[in-house]
Design a protein around this motif. Structure first.
Motif, PDB file in Angstrom:
ATOM      1  N   ALA A 203      25.815  37.169  25.983  1.00 26.75           N
ATOM      2  CA  ALA A 203      25.808  38.635  25.987  1.00 26.75           C
ATOM      3  C   ALA A 203      25.949  39.155  27.416  1.00 26.75           C
ATOM      4  N   ARG A 268      19.702  46.287  19.505  1.00 27.54           N
ATOM      5  CA  ARG A 268      19.830  45.655  20.821  1.00 27.54           C
ATOM      6  C   ARG A 268      18.937  44.434  20.923  1.00 27.54           C
ATOM      7  N   LEU A 272      20.248  40.649  21.594  1.00 25.18           N
ATOM      8  CA  LEU A 272      19.833  39.921  22.790  1.00 25.18           C
ATOM      9  C   LEU A 272      19.001  38.687  22.445  1.00 25.18           C
ATOM     10  N   PHE A 278      22.088  35.900  28.972  1.00 24.42           N
ATOM     11  CA  PHE A 278      22.591  37.232  29.294  1.00 24.42           C
ATOM     12  C   PHE A 278      23.153  37.195  30.707  1.00 24.42           C
ATOM     13  N   ARG A 290      19.991  46.779  30.621  1.00 24.55           N
ATOM     14  CA  ARG A 290      20.119  45.684  29.657  1.00 24.55           C
ATOM     15  C   ARG A 290      19.452  44.407  30.152  1.00 24.55           C
ATOM     16  N   ASP A 293      15.930  44.709  29.256  1.00 26.60           N
ATOM     17  CA  ASP A 293      15.792  44.452  27.816  1.00 26.60           C
ATOM     18  C   ASP A 293      15.815  42.950  27.540  1.00 26.60           C
ATOM     19  N   ALA A 294      16.716  42.247  28.229  1.00 27.70           N
ATOM     20  CA  ALA A 294      16.814  40.796  28.044  1.00 27.70           C
ATOM     21  C   ALA A 294      15.516  40.102  28.450  1.00 27.70           C
TER      22      ALA A 294
END
Length: 367
Positions: A203, A268, A272, A278, A290, A293-294
């Motif tokens: 991702a 999301r 993930l 990522f 992001r 978030d990962a």
């Protein structure tokens, strides 16, 4: 006597960025939850007001202005702020009623937040009108804001440089966090099916990422000899062919690249959580939404070596120069995979909206 912190929540009415809308809602909820005794939180919003599906529970009141967001932004850029009144005003974005005021005698405070500096770092990717508006905004911030919040020390240094040190005493660093409550949903597999995605992939974030960052990420995929698919998040509608072209130039077949637009926090998290890694290839001083978030879902991260990534991700990422990301990705998929997963989970504990809110309250008390 109750002290009210008035939060500008234009992003909940007419969002210009899903990330800014999520951050605005998450921070406001945290401000309400952490409000000191004798304090409450209210909202300043453009017409037509916050819709029911974006409502924030616990607001003491809502100051609904007579104009919509677009007209409001134009008005505030000119220093025209009818209907605002005095008090403690906090904006989780750059949009704020920045006017001359007397903080000491009028007990009037204005604090704004900057999350990125694209107008200065990658101006070629923005319309000229937007660049001019951003630069005019910085001038108003320099003159009229009582404090400017940025999410990293790296951005603080860059902003001070851009403002020729005029903002050095006003800048405060308060980091962001994943969207409130972000976690892997129990129906993650079903969500992947609904998004028409495979069960395993790499991702990366598209969206505002410059084309050279996307090219570096795709080149890393090829260099690491990954033979699976790649999911690109936050791709604006209509830009999917451009992403596919960049991937093809790096040697990735179009069928292996899956571009998806803005996803809600649960989709999301589902995407993930199923990523083998990522790739954070953008080296700008933006807050890396992001990548954070990962961290929250414990994904191995490969990042371009930059001051922001070093500060935010610390040891929870494999770093490399843009041209060497392939080697770092190979390590993140192999010998370093489990270590990076554990470190991501540990690092994620350092980011929480309640902690950010407590620092915002402390900042307004200091002012």
């Amino acid at each position: 006597m109750t002290v009210t912190l008035r939060v500008v929540l234009d992003q909940l009415v007419s969002p210009t960025s899903p990330d800014l809308a999520e951050a605005s809602a998450s921070l406001t909820e945290a401000l309400i939850a952490t409000a000191p005794r004798g304090c409450d939180v209210s909202a300043i919003v453009p017409a037509p007001g916050i819709p029911d599906d974006a409502a924030v529970t616990g607001l003491s009141s809502e100051t609904r202005l007579a104009v919509r967001r677009r007209e409001l932004a134009a008005s505030w850029q000119l220093g025209v702020t009818p209907g605002i009144g005095r008090g403690l005003i906090h904006s989780p974005t750059a949009l704020a009623p920045l006017v001359r005021h007397d903080r000491v005698n009028e007990t009037h405070q204005i604090v704004v937040t900057l999350w990125e500096l694209r107008a200065w770092e990658t101006p070629d990717e923005l319309p000229k009108a937007e660049i001019l508006a951003c630069r005019a905004l910085l001038s108003r911030v320099t003159k009229h804001a009582d404090a400017v919040i940025v999410p990293t020390h790296a951005m603080a240094a860059r902003l001070t440089e851009l403002a020729k040190s005029k903002l050095s005493k006003k800048v405060r660093v308060i980091g962001g966090a994943p969207a409130a409550g972000l976690r892997v949903p129990s129906d993650a597999v079903g969500r992947l099916r609904a998004l028409d995605l495979p069960s395993s992939f790499l991702a990366l974030a598209g969206g505002s990422a410059p084309s050279d960052a996307l090219a570096a990420a795709f080149a890393a995929v090829v260099g690491a000899k990954w033979d699976g698919d790649v999911v690109v998040l936050d791709v604006p509608e209509g830009e999917e062919p451009a992403v596919a072209d960049i991937a093809a130039a790096a040697g990735l077949a179009e069928a292996r690249v899956h571009s998806r637009g803005t996803l809600d926090r649960w989709d999301r998290a589902a995407v993930l959580s199923h990523a083998a890694a990522f790739i954070a290839a953008c080296g700008r001083t933006d807050w890396p939404w992001r990548a954070v978030d990962a961290l929250a879902v414990g994904v191995p991260i490969v990042a371009v070596d930059s001051p922001v990534h070093r500060e935010v991700l610390a040891d929870a990422a494999a770093y490399a120069a843009p041209d060497d990301l392939g080697d770092a990705l190979s390590r993140a998929l192999g010998e370093d995979a489990e270590r990076l997963r554990v470190l991501a989970g540990d690092r994620a504990k350092g980011f929480a909206w309640n902690a950010a809110a407590e620092r915002v309250w402390a900042l307004h008390a200091e002012l």
